[in-house]
Design a protein around this motif. Structure first.
Motif, PDB file in Angstrom:
ATOM      1  N   GLU A 230      26.095 -11.422  -9.311  1.00 37.70           N
ATOM      2  CA  GLU A 230      25.221 -12.279  -8.527  1.00 37.70           C
ATOM      3  C   GLU A 230      25.858 -13.654  -8.295  1.00 37.70           C
ATOM      4  N   ALA A 231      26.475 -14.213  -9.330  1.00 37.61           N
ATOM      5  CA  ALA A 231      27.112 -15.532  -9.221  1.00 37.61           C
ATOM      6  C   ALA A 231      28.304 -15.489  -8.270  1.00 37.61           C
ATOM      7  N   LEU A 232      29.094 -14.430  -8.361  1.00 38.90           N
ATOM      8  CA  LEU A 232      30.281 -14.314  -7.510  1.00 38.90           C
ATOM      9  C   LEU A 232      29.910 -14.004  -6.062  1.00 38.90           C
ATOM     10  N   LEU A 233      28.854 -13.234  -5.868  1.00 41.17           N
ATOM     11  CA  LEU A 233      28.387 -12.968  -4.509  1.00 41.17           C
ATOM     12  C   LEU A 233      27.938 -14.272  -3.840  1.00 41.17           C
ATOM     13  N   LYS A 234      27.256 -15.083  -4.603  1.00 40.81           N
ATOM     14  CA  LYS A 234      26.799 -16.379  -4.081  1.00 40.81           C
ATOM     15  C   LYS A 234      27.984 -17.253  -3.697  1.00 40.81           C
ATOM     16  N   ARG A 235      29.042 -17.191  -4.499  1.00 45.51           N
ATOM     17  CA  ARG A 235      30.215 -18.032  -4.245  1.00 45.51           C
ATOM     18  C   ARG A 235      31.056 -17.507  -3.087  1.00 45.51           C
ATOM     19  N   PHE A 236      31.161 -16.190  -2.998  1.00 45.66           N
ATOM     20  CA  PHE A 236      32.055 -15.577  -2.009  1.00 45.66           C
ATOM     21  C   PHE A 236      31.297 -14.985  -0.823  1.00 45.66           C
ATOM     22  N   GLN A 237      30.286 -15.677  -0.360  1.00 44.42           N
ATOM     23  CA  GLN A 237      29.593 -15.358   0.890  1.00 44.42           C
ATOM     24  C   GLN A 237      29.014 -13.936   0.919  1.00 44.42           C
ATOM     25  N   ASN A 238      28.504 -13.502  -0.234  1.00 43.99           N
ATOM     26  CA  ASN A 238      27.866 -12.175  -0.339  1.00 43.99           C
ATOM     27  C   ASN A 238      28.785 -11.025   0.062  1.00 43.99           C
ATOM     28  N   ASP A 239      30.073 -11.238  -0.118  1.00 43.84           N
ATOM     29  CA  ASP A 239      31.054 -10.185   0.200  1.00 43.84           C
ATOM     30  C   ASP A 239      31.406  -9.430  -1.081  1.00 43.84           C
ATOM     31  N   GLU A 240      30.907  -8.212  -1.210  1.00 44.73           N
ATOM     32  CA  GLU A 240      31.172  -7.407  -2.416  1.00 44.73           C
ATOM     33  C   GLU A 240      32.640  -7.009  -2.537  1.00 44.73           C
TER      34      GLU A 240
END
Length: 390
Positions: A230-240
């Motif tokens: 969740e934290a990384l998605l927020k940082r990287f523009q919701n790009d999985e």
């Protein structure tokens, strides 16, 4: 009645030893195949599980594939570490470099880490210390060596603290040496490892940003995995696709599922041999019923009932099956001992559950395949049986 039936069954089995042995051979082979195959899989599974556990089951490995213009830096880690279910975070970048000490040259794996890496990976110091926060902030050229790296570079693991060696021409001071890894996989993973401050390694590699990091969890790794994503998605523009999170505990679970399936498959194949052995028992018991027709007639003439005759032949079939099982277990024990000696690092033993499974399955085979001959013997008419002359 049961005791008498057991005595008569024993006499029937021992009266023709070679035929009894050949009858048991199918059960012996089946039990041996079942026990050995399942025990080999179990032993290999335990060994692999132990090796994976040595690498850390409560850890996540995070790789940044596309930073989307918002690269991770050292100063970003405290914020990620404050997430719920997350305990500690350390960058874990690596590079291959040439290390030299006097006339000794070798290739080492240089890992750029922070002090948290020590606890996350469960490392143990043999001598000296691990990296400190001051080493990271001051970009100090200090290094902690794996046991094998120290032995390779200096030719000894004694008094290596304070020595200097070079990595790609840069001089480093040894401040610590890790304990020797007992786990084969962990030893292979560490190898000739040199742990230096991330701030130093990133400068050497020309990559100032964090591309990979390891994360420890306070509770379940699944919970930590969820909040990290969740934290990384927020940082990287919701790009999985911008990152990947590998849950080490899921690897262990996947391996356990695979090995359980493999055990079931091989056990089922081995069980076919037991069924074939049961057919052999039924065949010989039918021959035995035919040969002992007059004996059956005499017993019925003097008052033996249907149950008594049936019990006698069922016990005989069960005895053949269990004796074959006993020989198969003894043979399996010997084979596993030899294999363990050859393998060296892996010990293969028979578990109580496998032994119990073999005994129960052999008993079922003896009873099921002995039922038809026993019933056939019990149904014989006493007068016709007495008239039988073979």
């Amino acid at each position: 009645m049961i005791i008498q039936s057991v005595k008569m069954a024993w006499e029937a089995v021992t009266s023709n030893k070679m035929r009894s042995f050949l009858t048991m051979l199918g059960i012996i082979i089946g039990v041996t195949a079942l026990v050995v195959l399942v025990s080999l899989i179990s032993g290999a599974t335990n060994s692999i599980t132990g090796e994976v556990a040595a690498l850390g089951n409560d850890m996540l490995m995070v790789n940044v594939l596309d930073d989307k213009g918002a690269p991770l830096r050292l100063e970003d880690l405290p914020e990620l570490a404050s997430e719920k279910y997350v305990d500690q975070i350390s960058p874990s970048s690596s590079m291959t470099a040439a290390a030299k000490y006097q006339t000794t040259d070798t290739t080492v794996s240089v890992y750029g880490v922070t002090p948290a890496y020590y606890d996350i990976q469960g490392l143990e110091i043999e001598e000296g210390r691990f990296l400190k926060r001051a080493d990271i902030e001051n970009r100090s050229y200090v290094a902690v060596l794996s046991y094998d790296a120290a032995d390779e570079l200096f030719g000894t693991t004694n008094q290596v603290i304070g020595r200097h060696f070079t990595v790609d021409g840069r001089s480093f001071e040894v401040v610590g040496m890790l304990s020797q890894e007992e786990s084969m996989m962990a030893s292979m993973m560490s190898g000739f490892a040199v742990y230096v401050p991330f701030s130093v390694e990133s400068r050497m590699a020309g990559q100032p940003y964090i591309q990979s990091m390891c994360v420890s969890a306070t509770g379940k790794t699944d919970d930590a995995e969820k909040v990290m994503k969740e934290a990384l998605l927020k940082r990287f523009q919701n790009d999985e696709d911008a990152f990947s999170v590998i849950n080490m505990s899921s690897i262990s679970s996947a391996m356990a599922t695979i090995t359980d399936t493999l055990s079931l498959l091989l056990g089922s194949i081995a069980a076919i041999s037991l069924v074939v052995g049961g057919i052999g028992i039924m065949n010989i018991m039918l021959v035995s019923v035919t040969e002992r027709t007059r004996e059956i007639g005499i017993r019925k003439a003097i008052g033996a009932g249907h149950l008594s005759i049936m019990m006698q032949f069922l016990i005989e079939a069960l005895m053949l099956s269990l004796m074959g099982c006993a020989v198969g277990l003894a043979l399996s024990s010997g084979i596993l001992a030899v294999v363990s000696k050859i393998a060296g690092t892996i010990t293969f033993t028979m578990s109580g559950s496998v032994v119990m499974l073999s005994v129960c399955f052999s008993s079922a085979i003896g009873l099921i395949f002995g039922l038809y001959p026993a019933n056939k013997a019990a149904k014989k008419h006493p007068i016709e049986a007495l008239r039988y002359d073979g």
